[in-house]
Design an enzyme around this catalytic site. Sequence first.
Site, PDB file in Angstrom:
ATOM      1  N   HIS A  49       5.509  -5.309  -3.087  1.00  0.00           N
ATOM      2  CA  HIS A  49       4.634  -6.280  -3.749  1.00  0.00           C
ATOM      3  C   HIS A  49       3.564  -5.515  -4.530  1.00  0.00           C
ATOM      4  O   HIS A  49       3.419  -4.299  -4.388  1.00  0.00           O
ATOM      5  CB  HIS A  49       4.001  -7.247  -2.733  1.00  0.00           C
ATOM      6  CG  HIS A  49       3.154  -6.596  -1.695  1.00  0.00           C
ATOM      7  ND1 HIS A  49       3.536  -6.424  -0.386  1.00  0.00           N
ATOM      8  CD2 HIS A  49       1.914  -6.054  -1.782  1.00  0.00           C
ATOM      9  CE1 HIS A  49       2.591  -5.810   0.275  1.00  0.00           C
ATOM     10  NE2 HIS A  49       1.591  -5.570  -0.542  1.00  0.00           N
TER      11      HIS A  49
HETATM   12  P1  TYD Z   1       2.456  -7.583   4.189  1.00  0.00           P
HETATM   13  O1  TYD Z   1       1.243  -7.273   3.385  1.00  0.00           O
HETATM   14  O2  TYD Z   1       3.571  -8.319   3.519  1.00  0.00           O
HETATM   15  O3  TYD Z   1       3.037  -6.252   4.844  1.00  0.00           O
HETATM   16  P2  TYD Z   1       3.631  -4.905   4.193  1.00  0.00           P
HETATM   17  O4  TYD Z   1       3.102  -4.775   2.818  1.00  0.00           O
HETATM   18  O5  TYD Z   1       3.177  -3.826   5.094  1.00  0.00           O
HETATM   19  O6  TYD Z   1       5.108  -4.988   4.212  1.00  0.00           O
HETATM   20  O7  TYD Z   1       1.978  -8.395   5.485  1.00  0.00           O
HETATM   21  C1  TYD Z   1       2.856  -8.686   6.556  1.00  0.00           C
HETATM   22  C2  TYD Z   1       2.346  -9.952   7.226  1.00  0.00           C
HETATM   23  O8  TYD Z   1       1.037  -9.762   7.762  1.00  0.00           O
HETATM   24  C3  TYD Z   1       2.263 -11.130   6.263  1.00  0.00           C
HETATM   25  O9  TYD Z   1       2.705 -12.295   6.958  1.00  0.00           O
HETATM   26  C4  TYD Z   1       0.786 -11.266   5.968  1.00  0.00           C
HETATM   27  C5  TYD Z   1       0.134 -10.709   7.222  1.00  0.00           C
HETATM   28  N1  TYD Z   1      -1.150 -10.053   6.947  1.00  0.00           N
HETATM   29  C6  TYD Z   1      -2.339 -10.622   7.370  1.00  0.00           C
HETATM   30  O10 TYD Z   1      -2.350 -11.705   7.985  1.00  0.00           O
HETATM   31  N2  TYD Z   1      -3.522  -9.997   7.095  1.00  0.00           N
HETATM   32  C7  TYD Z   1      -3.562  -8.811   6.427  1.00  0.00           C
HETATM   33  O11 TYD Z   1      -4.678  -8.249   6.188  1.00  0.00           O
HETATM   34  C8  TYD Z   1      -2.323  -8.223   5.985  1.00  0.00           C
HETATM   35  C9  TYD Z   1      -2.302  -6.914   5.237  1.00  0.00           C
HETATM   36  C10 TYD Z   1      -1.148  -8.880   6.259  1.00  0.00           C
END
Ligand code: TYD
Length: 136
Positions: A49
């Site tokens: 992303h």
């Molecule tokens: P995501 O940012 O998609 O993870 P990565 O980039 O590491 O693959 O986040 C994973 C999940 O965690 C998603 O459901 C959103 C949640 N999340 C939060 O609730 N708070 C946060 O600060 C972050 C970074 C993620």
Amino acid sequence: MNNCFVELKDISDERGSLVVIENLKEIPFEVKRVYYLYNLRDDKARGFHAHKILNQAFLCLNGSCKVLLDDGENQTIYEMNAPNQMLLCKNKIWHKMFDFSDNCIFLVLADQEYHEDDYIRNYQDFLGTVKDEKND
Ligand code: TYD
């Protein structure tokens, strides 16, 4: 802020090592949120992303991993394998973290609180956003 790989000063003596990160000094923004990833797997990449306004700094505090940064034109892969390395990832950069070693602990310092609507999770949408910006 530009994407860049920063080698943080390591204050070492016979007792061990210490690294300092202060807002607007070693890191070019004010940290509002800290989160970290662990229990990672070498066959499960993360990220995929970009963010509309969020700027982040990545640190690999234990073990190693790779990070791909993509500005819509160029892709660069950084290998992170020391706790005094910091990779700055500005907004509107598509990123992916992968090749995690056993016991990798990946720390993220962010300049905004969590907002799901700040995410661009579709690569075509991301390319459209960076293209629109270039034409502005
Ligand atoms: P995501 O940012 O998609 O993870 P990565 O980039 O590491 O693959 O986040 C994973 C999940 O965690 C998603 O459901 C959103 C949640 N999340 C939060 O609730 N708070 C946060 O600060 C972050 C970074 C993620």
